[in-house]
Design a protein around this motif. Sequence first.
Motif, PDB file in Angstrom:
ATOM      1  N   GLY A  68       0.732  -1.362   0.071  1.00 43.81           N
ATOM      2  CA  GLY A  68      -0.072   0.187  -0.018  1.00 43.81           C
ATOM      3  C   GLY A  68       0.872   1.198  -0.057  1.00 43.81           C
ATOM      4  N   HIS A  69       0.269   2.221  -0.642  1.00 39.16           N
ATOM      5  CA  HIS A  69       1.119   3.591  -0.718  1.00 39.16           C
ATOM      6  C   HIS A  69       0.238   4.332  -1.415  1.00 39.16           C
ATOM      7  CE1 HIS A  69       1.816   0.768  -4.323  1.00 39.16           C
ATOM      8  NE2 HIS A  69       2.544   0.023  -3.432  1.00 39.16           N
ATOM      9  N   ILE A  70       0.370   5.583  -1.139  1.00 40.61           N
ATOM     10  CA  ILE A  70       0.004   6.889  -1.530  1.00 40.61           C
ATOM     11  C   ILE A  70       1.136   8.055  -2.011  1.00 40.61           C
ATOM     12  CG2 ILE A  70      -1.766   8.847  -1.185  1.00 40.61           C
ATOM     13  CD1 ILE A  70      -2.919   7.335   0.899  1.00 40.61           C
ATOM     14  N   THR A  71       0.904   8.575  -3.289  1.00 38.46           N
ATOM     15  CA  THR A  71       1.862   9.489  -3.577  1.00 38.46           C
ATOM     16  C   THR A  71       1.376  10.859  -3.878  1.00 38.46           C
ATOM     17  OG1 THR A  71       1.520   8.765  -5.822  1.00 38.46           O
ATOM     18  CG2 THR A  71       3.370   7.441  -4.580  1.00 38.46           C
ATOM     19  N   VAL A 114      12.374   3.047  -0.450  1.00 36.89           N
ATOM     20  CA  VAL A 114      11.090   2.977  -0.996  1.00 36.89           C
ATOM     21  C   VAL A 114      10.474   1.774  -1.567  1.00 36.89           C
ATOM     22  CG1 VAL A 114      12.069   3.373  -3.436  1.00 36.89           C
ATOM     23  CG2 VAL A 114       9.639   4.239  -3.002  1.00 36.89           C
ATOM     24  N   ASN A 115       9.191   1.567  -1.356  1.00 36.42           N
ATOM     25  CA  ASN A 115       8.709   0.343  -1.909  1.00 36.42           C
ATOM     26  C   ASN A 115       8.754   0.385  -3.604  1.00 36.42           C
ATOM     27  OD1 ASN A 115       6.735  -1.669  -2.567  1.00 36.42           O
ATOM     28  ND2 ASN A 115       5.559  -1.107  -0.949  1.00 36.42           N
ATOM     29  N   GLN A 116       9.348  -0.597  -3.996  1.00 41.10           N
ATOM     30  CA  GLN A 116       9.527  -0.761  -5.512  1.00 41.10           C
ATOM     31  C   GLN A 116       8.360  -0.923  -6.150  1.00 41.10           C
ATOM     32  OE1 GLN A 116      12.377  -0.061  -7.300  1.00 41.10           O
ATOM     33  NE2 GLN A 116      13.241   0.490  -5.257  1.00 41.10           N
ATOM     34  N   ALA A 135      -1.849   9.764  -6.231  1.00 43.29           N
ATOM     35  CA  ALA A 135      -2.221   8.493  -6.294  1.00 43.29           C
ATOM     36  C   ALA A 135      -2.633   7.505  -5.222  1.00 43.29           C
ATOM     37  CB  ALA A 135      -1.505   7.575  -7.590  1.00 43.29           C
ATOM     38  N   ALA A 136      -3.519   6.737  -5.287  1.00 40.71           N
ATOM     39  CA  ALA A 136      -3.712   5.763  -3.886  1.00 40.71           C
ATOM     40  C   ALA A 136      -3.843   4.555  -4.185  1.00 40.71           C
ATOM     41  CB  ALA A 136      -4.646   6.239  -3.040  1.00 40.71           C
ATOM     42  N   HIS A 137      -2.984   3.700  -3.457  1.00 38.51           N
ATOM     43  CA  HIS A 137      -3.484   2.095  -3.855  1.00 38.51           C
ATOM     44  C   HIS A 137      -2.992   1.436  -2.480  1.00 38.51           C
ATOM     45  CE1 HIS A 137      -2.989  -1.870  -5.330  1.00 38.51           C
ATOM     46  NE2 HIS A 137      -1.737  -2.058  -4.590  1.00 38.51           N
ATOM     47  N   SER A 138      -3.837   0.559  -2.034  1.00 39.00           N
ATOM     48  CA  SER A 138      -3.689  -0.374  -1.041  1.00 39.00           C
ATOM     49  C   SER A 138      -4.296  -1.684  -1.164  1.00 39.00           C
ATOM     50  CB  SER A 138      -4.110   0.446   0.323  1.00 39.00           C
ATOM     51  OG  SER A 138      -3.530  -0.116   1.439  1.00 39.00           O
ATOM     52  N   HIS A 139      -4.100  -2.673  -0.289  1.00 40.11           N
ATOM     53  CA  HIS A 139      -4.767  -3.900  -0.307  1.00 40.11           C
ATOM     54  C   HIS A 139      -5.892  -3.855   0.688  1.00 40.11           C
ATOM     55  CE1 HIS A 139      -0.811  -6.194  -2.434  1.00 40.11           C
ATOM     56  NE2 HIS A 139      -1.354  -4.655  -2.902  1.00 40.11           N
TER      57      HIS A 139
END
Length: 277
Positions: A68-71, A114-116, A135-139
């Motif tokens: 999961g990550h938001i940038t 950083v998460n690759q 941008a947002a993505h997570s499980h």
Amino acid sequence: MRADTSARYRRRRAVMPQAPEPIPTDQLQFAMPPKHESVADERRHRKERLAAALRLFGRFGFEEGVAGHITARDPEFTDCFWVNPFGMSFKHLTVDDLILVNHAGQVVEGRYHVNQAAFAIHSQVHQARPDVVAAAHSHSTYGRALSCLGELLDPITQDVCAFYEDHALFDDYTGVVVDEEEGRRIASALGSHKAVILRNHGLLTVGDSVDAAAWWFITMERSCQVQLAAKAAGKPVLIDHKSAVHTREQLGNDLVAWINYQPLYQQITRSEPELLG
């Protein structure tokens, strides 16, 4: 008797208070996205919103291990983005923990890795969509569940109509995304939409602010939950095309997303003010 009653009525009317006058609408307060006087102010603003969004994701249980990550795109160095460090819990993250990563996936500011997977997906999304700030993505649980079905969200509630004909399906899965080519394919599937469902993986949302991208993810996750529950209970009644489009035009822009997100931002920053550093 009638004259006496009329006199008493007039006396009561004379002492009754007048109805309050409406306050002019231009004197009422309503929050709108702020305007920044300097790049430094805008950078700080984006970092604060990013840290708050990550805390909210942690509060809502969207993290799964280190996934999961938001940038957030840097306002000055637009080919670089701020992102949460690899291996740090969303629930503990502060503004000072954020790292800045360049287009090559190298950390240029901060003290963590950083998460690759974050770089592989987000860098390509940011490159393909100059209009995207975040941008947002997570499980998340329900996003993953719906993604396993390989289907889009149906127009079954007012809220989900914000995504009507404005989200896509990346109908493939080849493992953990660690290469730029896979990121490019995801960015291509996203196209000009606000969100994409990654089959057997989860959700990804974008916006012209951190607030908008975070709101789209939160409400999309809840929409996945509603769709799964409704279909488990029976056959949902779809909102017709014309009404769904009309509702999307009312609710589906990034300004409305920003407005919807403000109560959540207030909650997290007031209950966990240390996140601001």
